[in-house]
Scaffold this motif. Sequence first.
Motif: not given
Length: 90
Positions: A82-90
């Motif tokens: 989830i953290r990785q996906q949030i970073q990818d969106i940013k």
Amino acid sequence: MEMNEEIPGERKMQCGDESKCFELLESILDGELEGSSKEVLTEKLAKCQPCFEHYHLQQAIRDVLKTKCTKQAVPTELADLIRQQIQDIK
């Protein structure tokens, strides 16, 4: 006896101010009001069917949520994903 006159011991089938009453009932269920408000609640539930039903429905929902929604640890892999996906969106 007039049509609008209440029969002792029977609940009204319509509430005169549902939104205000429901707000009061939920405040009591949330533990925000105590003392005389509980007396008002008991009196209201004895006289008004919609409020009686709303109160018991909300109470049942809260009881289910308390017993079914237990705190369980989130798997580390899921949290990292989830953290990785949030970073990818940013």
